[in-house]
Write an enzyme that holds these catalytic residues in place. Structure first.
Site, PDB file in Angstrom:
ATOM      1  N   ASN A 174       0.815  -1.226   0.000  1.00 27.57           N
ATOM      2  CA  ASN A 174       0.000   0.000   0.000  1.00 27.57           C
ATOM      3  C   ASN A 174       0.846   1.272   0.000  1.00 27.57           C
ATOM      4  OD1 ASN A 174      -2.258  -1.698   0.148  1.00 27.57           O
ATOM      5  ND2 ASN A 174      -2.025  -1.813   2.380  1.00 27.57           N
ATOM      6  N   ARG A 175       2.017   1.175  -0.591  1.00 22.75           N
ATOM      7  CA  ARG A 175       2.919   2.348  -0.695  1.00 22.75           C
ATOM      8  C   ARG A 175       3.379   2.865   0.666  1.00 22.75           C
ATOM      9  NH1 ARG A 175       4.070   2.424  -5.965  1.00 22.75           N
ATOM     10  NH2 ARG A 175       2.308   1.601  -7.082  1.00 22.75           N
ATOM     11  N   LEU A 176       3.218   2.049   1.704  1.00 26.69           N
ATOM     12  CA  LEU A 176       3.670   2.509   3.027  1.00 26.69           C
ATOM     13  C   LEU A 176       5.087   1.987   3.264  1.00 26.69           C
ATOM     14  CD1 LEU A 176       0.293   2.063   4.925  1.00 26.69           C
ATOM     15  CD2 LEU A 176       1.360   4.174   4.121  1.00 26.69           C
TER      16      LEU A 176
END
Ligand SMILES: Cc1cc2nc3c(=O)[nH]c(=O)nc-3n(C[C@H](O)[C@H](O)[C@H](O)COP(=O)(O)O)c2cc1C
Length: 196
Positions: A174-176
């Site tokens: 999630n692009r984290l």
């Protein structure tokens, strides 16, 4: 990636990631090198990381190339290593110094003869009218050094990027992503987490 999983010293950490990348990725030592001219106009290209120790990251090239000219005008650089298969990126920024002649000569002598001839023959980054001009220059260099070792050209050698910051980036869902940046401070390193 947890802060506690990283070595205290970013050079040691980079060694560890490089060792894993060499197992997983072809050309794990290829890095994008960004330089800028005296008017801050940037340029970038791939070079091979050919040495890493407490002093910094070494790469070798023609010092009269575009990158060589830019590093003379503005002796600072940034490099990026990216290993897709591992979901990892490393960014390094800092000042540039020239690798001394003995170290450049040692690396030069480890290179295949054909690469040494190519370095003599190619006026790196200059314009060529035709491919045959380059081939003629190669033939000339082969003749010149026929039967002897190919010496280190005066225009060829290494540079060392002396890191002021080294960022380790690791892919997360999630692009984290995780980003841990080491910054040189008081002769050691401090570290900080950056937002992805
Ligand atoms: C995988 C790869 C590795 C390369 N390694 C080097 C290198 O170690 N040294 C070098 O001078 N050029 C290397 N090159 C060529 C450079 O990307 C570039 O074309 C050349 O150095 C001229 O750049 P400049 O005109 O910006 O100076 C490599 C290219 C690739 C694709």
């Amino acid at each position: 990636m947890d802060e506690r999983d990283l070595a205290d010293n970013p050079i040691a950490q980079l060694h560890a990631w490089l060792a894993e990348a060499r197992e997983a990725v072809p050309q794990a030592d290829a890095m994008t090198l960004a330089t800028a001219d005296s008017s801050s106009r940037p340029s970038a290209r791939i070079v091979l990381l050919r040495g890493i120790d407490e002093r910094g990251l070494a790469f070798f090239t023609n010092r009269t190339s575009r990158k060589g000219d830019e590093l003379r005008e503005n002796p600072r650089a940034a490099v990026v290593l990216h290993w897709w298969e591992l979901g990892r990126q490393v960014r390094v920024e800092g000042a540039i110094e020239e690798v001394d002649e003995a170290e450049s000569a040692a690396y030069w002598s480890s290179r295949p003869r054909a690469s040494q001839i190519a370095a003599w023959a190619s006026p790196q980054s200059q314009t060529l009218a035709t491919r045959s001009d380059l081939e003629a220059r190669v033939a000339e260099a082969e003749q010149r050094f026929d039967g002897s070792e190919v010496p280190l050209p005066s225009s060829w050698g290494g540079y060392r990027l002396v890191p002021e910051s080294i960022e380790f980036w690791a892919h997360r869902d999630n692009r984290l992503h995780d980003r841990i940046r080491f910054v040189r401070s008081h002769g050691g390193w401090s570290r900080e987490r950056l937002a992805p």
